[in-house]
Design an enzyme around this catalytic site. Structure first.
Site, PDB file in Angstrom:
ATOM      1  N   TYR A   1     -24.784 -66.103   5.259  1.00  0.00           N
ATOM      2  CA  TYR A   1     -23.399 -66.218   4.877  1.00  0.00           C
ATOM      3  C   TYR A   1     -22.830 -67.298   4.103  1.00  0.00           C
ATOM      4  O   TYR A   1     -21.866 -67.704   3.715  1.00  0.00           O
ATOM      5  CB  TYR A   1     -22.447 -66.080   6.168  1.00  0.00           C
ATOM      6  CG  TYR A   1     -22.770 -64.726   6.846  1.00  0.00           C
ATOM      7  CD1 TYR A   1     -22.143 -63.714   6.115  1.00  0.00           C
ATOM      8  CD2 TYR A   1     -23.118 -64.636   8.049  1.00  0.00           C
ATOM      9  CE1 TYR A   1     -22.483 -62.022   6.709  1.00  0.00           C
ATOM     10  CE2 TYR A   1     -23.361 -63.217   8.899  1.00  0.00           C
ATOM     11  CZ  TYR A   1     -23.132 -62.179   8.085  1.00  0.00           C
ATOM     12  OH  TYR A   1     -23.212 -60.989   8.762  1.00  0.00           O
TER      13      TYR A   1
ATOM     14  N   HIS B   1     -18.653 -57.670   0.740  1.00  0.00           N
ATOM     15  CA  HIS B   1     -19.239 -58.374   1.773  1.00  0.00           C
ATOM     16  C   HIS B   1     -20.009 -59.483   1.130  1.00  0.00           C
ATOM     17  O   HIS B   1     -20.675 -59.192   0.228  1.00  0.00           O
ATOM     18  CB  HIS B   1     -20.365 -57.121   2.412  1.00  0.00           C
ATOM     19  CG  HIS B   1     -19.679 -56.011   3.089  1.00  0.00           C
ATOM     20  ND1 HIS B   1     -19.346 -56.066   4.353  1.00  0.00           N
ATOM     21  CD2 HIS B   1     -19.484 -54.828   2.703  1.00  0.00           C
ATOM     22  CE1 HIS B   1     -18.765 -54.765   4.741  1.00  0.00           C
ATOM     23  NE2 HIS B   1     -18.762 -54.058   3.699  1.00  0.00           N
TER      24      HIS B   1
HETATM   25  C1  DQA Z   1     -20.233 -58.784   6.422  1.00  0.00           C
HETATM   26  C2  DQA Z   1     -21.537 -57.969   6.802  1.00  0.00           C
HETATM   27  C3  DQA Z   1     -21.287 -57.200   7.871  1.00  0.00           C
HETATM   28  O1  DQA Z   1     -22.505 -56.329   8.333  1.00  0.00           O
HETATM   29  C4  DQA Z   1     -21.057 -58.228   9.237  1.00  0.00           C
HETATM   30  O2  DQA Z   1     -21.093 -57.538  10.375  1.00  0.00           O
HETATM   31  C5  DQA Z   1     -20.295 -59.137   8.965  1.00  0.00           C
HETATM   32  C6  DQA Z   1     -20.280 -59.787   7.559  1.00  0.00           C
HETATM   33  C7  DQA Z   1     -20.334 -59.709   5.034  1.00  0.00           C
HETATM   34  O3  DQA Z   1     -19.502 -60.041   4.697  1.00  0.00           O
HETATM   35  O4  DQA Z   1     -21.523 -59.877   4.725  1.00  0.00           O
HETATM   36  O5  DQA Z   1     -19.528 -59.575   9.788  1.00  0.00           O
HETATM   37  O6  DQA Z   1     -19.010 -58.163   6.275  1.00  0.00           O
END
Ligand code: DQA
Length: 152
Positions: free
Chosen positions: A27, A104
């Site tokens: 992230y 995402h």
């Molecule tokens: C997310 C991807 C999702 O699978 C995960 O549960 C998240 C973050 C992303 O921004 O990459 O909480 O939404």
């Protein structure tokens, strides 16, 4: 630039309040506040006014979507894990009926199988993933084109 139809609601779901505590390899290590600051700046460059919302409560997320048509002209939605299973959130986004983009940070297509499914399929203009914060910039550009805020 003033435009009556330039508001973008940026909705973050579960676990985004602790974004800076989640795996930085996946992230990027930035905080939600830092992410929102970038989004606000990029939105401004596109003539968009951004408004932000985050909750860890699915019910609150749904209720915000109920109010969305009064609050905004379009939406960027990153519902976190809910994106993969919450039909309730998908139904509420459908009712809101605003141009929306799913974003995402991580590349959900190349992670676990359960992350490949999105409840927003067919409800959003685009699903952008795996581009980190730049995915939001792309989403803002798309919505600016749709709302006509970046013309001239
Ligand atoms: C997310 C991807 C999702 O699978 C995960 O549960 C998240 C973050 C992303 O921004 O990459 O909480 O939404």
């Amino acid at each position: 630039m003033t435009n009556a139809h330039n508001r973008v609601a940026v909705l973050h779901g579960v676990n985004f309040d602790i974004l800076d505590r989640r795996d930085p390899e996946v992230y990027g290590g930035l905080s939600l506040r830092d992410l929102e600051t970038k989004i606000e700046r990029w939105g401004g460059e596109q003539g968009l006014k951004t408004i932000f919302f985050q909750t860890n409560s699915e019910g609150e997320f749904v209720e915000y979507l109920h109010r969305l048509p009064e609050l905004a002209d379009s939406a960027i939605v990153n519902a976190g894990a809910w994106s993969h299973y919450s039909r309730a959130i998908a139904d509420a986004l459908d009712v809101a009926a605003l141009p929306a983009v799913e974003v995402h940070l991580s590349d959900v297509e190349s992670r676990e199988d359960w992350r490949k499914l999105s409840v927003f399929d067919g409800l959003v203009l685009a699903k952008i993933c795996g581009k980190g914060p730049d995915g939001y910039r792309e989403a803002l550009e798309l919505l600016a084109g749709k709302l006509g805020t970046n013309a001239g």
